[in-house]
Scaffold this motif. Structure first.
Motif, PDB file in Angstrom:
ATOM      1  N   GLU A   6     -32.590  87.282  43.744  1.00  0.00           N
ATOM      2  CA  GLU A   6     -31.747  88.166  42.942  1.00  0.00           C
ATOM      3  C   GLU A   6     -32.256  89.602  42.900  1.00  0.00           C
ATOM      4  OE1 GLU A   6     -31.199  86.422  39.097  1.00  0.00           O
ATOM      5  OE2 GLU A   6     -30.122  84.688  39.916  1.00  0.00           O
ATOM      6  N   HIS A   7     -33.356  89.876  43.573  1.00  0.00           N
ATOM      7  CA  HIS A   7     -33.921  91.231  43.559  1.00  0.00           C
ATOM      8  C   HIS A   7     -34.790  91.450  44.792  1.00  0.00           C
ATOM      9  CE1 HIS A   7     -37.852  89.624  42.406  1.00  0.00           C
ATOM     10  NE2 HIS A   7     -37.182  88.806  41.626  1.00  0.00           N
ATOM     11  N   LEU A   8     -35.088  92.696  45.049  1.00  0.00           N
ATOM     12  CA  LEU A   8     -35.953  93.061  46.172  1.00  0.00           C
ATOM     13  C   LEU A   8     -37.408  92.770  45.846  1.00  0.00           C
ATOM     14  CD1 LEU A   8     -34.361  96.506  47.054  1.00  0.00           C
ATOM     15  CD2 LEU A   8     -34.370  94.478  48.529  1.00  0.00           C
ATOM     16  N   LEU A  46     -34.042 102.612  44.088  1.00  0.00           N
ATOM     17  CA  LEU A  46     -34.294 103.067  42.718  1.00  0.00           C
ATOM     18  C   LEU A  46     -35.199 102.099  41.981  1.00  0.00           C
ATOM     19  CD1 LEU A  46     -30.708 104.315  41.833  1.00  0.00           C
ATOM     20  CD2 LEU A  46     -32.666 105.665  42.632  1.00  0.00           C
ATOM     21  N   ASN A  47     -34.963 100.807  42.190  1.00  0.00           N
ATOM     22  CA  ASN A  47     -35.795  99.752  41.617  1.00  0.00           C
ATOM     23  C   ASN A  47     -35.440  98.449  42.341  1.00  0.00           C
ATOM     24  OD1 ASN A  47     -33.545  98.423  40.118  1.00  0.00           O
ATOM     25  ND2 ASN A  47     -33.617 100.321  38.897  1.00  0.00           N
ATOM     26  N   GLU A  48     -36.002  97.349  41.918  1.00  0.00           N
ATOM     27  CA  GLU A  48     -35.800  96.080  42.636  1.00  0.00           C
ATOM     28  C   GLU A  48     -34.367  95.548  42.559  1.00  0.00           C
ATOM     29  OE1 GLU A  48     -37.270  93.032  39.114  1.00  0.00           O
ATOM     30  OE2 GLU A  48     -38.625  93.483  40.777  1.00  0.00           O
ATOM     31  N   LYS A  49     -33.534  96.145  41.701  1.00  0.00           N
ATOM     32  CA  LYS A  49     -32.146  95.692  41.532  1.00  0.00           C
ATOM     33  C   LYS A  49     -31.116  96.778  41.822  1.00  0.00           C
ATOM     34  CE  LYS A  49     -30.687  92.379  39.565  1.00  0.00           C
ATOM     35  NZ  LYS A  49     -29.964  91.247  40.167  1.00  0.00           N
ATOM     36  N   GLN A  50     -31.561  97.943  42.289  1.00  0.00           N
ATOM     37  CA  GLN A  50     -30.614  99.044  42.457  1.00  0.00           C
ATOM     38  C   GLN A  50     -31.063  99.973  43.588  1.00  0.00           C
ATOM     39  OE1 GLN A  50     -30.131 101.830  39.088  1.00  0.00           O
ATOM     40  NE2 GLN A  50     -28.044 101.024  38.973  1.00  0.00           N
TER      41      GLN A  50
END
Length: 191
Positions: A6-8, A46-50
């Protein structure tokens, strides 16, 4: 072989930062699916979710037209050198134009590129990694300067005139709203 999260991860972030090419896919509820290659210094995590990427002027404006109708977007990276790897980011995208309040919050993340058209902010729902063992190996030679030279020759007014002629309507007849959302619609109200 493939893995879905669900995230990087830190490793995936490092992989993305090393890539010179990515692909973006969008589609409205009906009509064509658009798949575009992207390059230049135009992608930021930008972050692990964006993530966010800068879109420069092109022959069409399908991505903006699609995202305003259906925010689904897939971004894909593939290793063209080194270990095989394919990474897909699935999520919900927002088109950010010059006249949007969020523009000033993000545009400074990128170099000043002539012909800059929109930013696309992607909120990641899923990240998929897969092997990429059938992707051929390529050597990176450098960036093309053709698009920058074209935009510099046209100048800002010429680029905006091009938007009025070629970037307002998608292949399927959907509006991109490029002129209104970039704050240039008044210049072309007689077109």
């Amino acid at each position: 072989m493939g893995k879905l999260t669900e995230h990087l991860s830190p490793r995936q972030i490092s992989f993305i930062e090393q890539q010179h090419l990515f692909f973006v896919a969008t589609a409205a509820a009906e009509g064509t699916v658009n798949l575009s290659p992207k390059g230049m210094d135009s992608f930021r995590i930008l972050n692990e979710k964006q993530v966010i990427w800068l879109n420069v002027t092109g022959s069409g404006n399908e991505t903006a037209a699609h995202v305003q109708q259906n925010p689904r977007m897939t971004v894909m990276f593939c290793a063209l050198r080194g270990a095989p790897d394919i990474l897909r980011l699935y999520g919900q995208a927002t088109a950010i134009h010059r006249a949007d309040p969020a523009w000033q919050s993000y545009i400074s993340l990128f170099p000043e590129l002539p012909g800059t058209r929109q930013l696309f902010l992607l909120d990641i729902d899923q990240v998929q990694s897969s092997c990429g063992m059938s992707v051929p190996l390529f050597d990176y030679v450098g960036e093309r300067d053709s698009l920058i030279a074209w935009a510099e020759k046209k100048g800002p007014a010429g680029v905006e005139a091009y938007w009025a002629q070629r970037n307002q309507i998608s292949l399927d007849g959907f509006e991109s709203h490029i002129l209104e959302k970039s704050g240039t619609a008044a210049k072309f109200s007689s077109d």
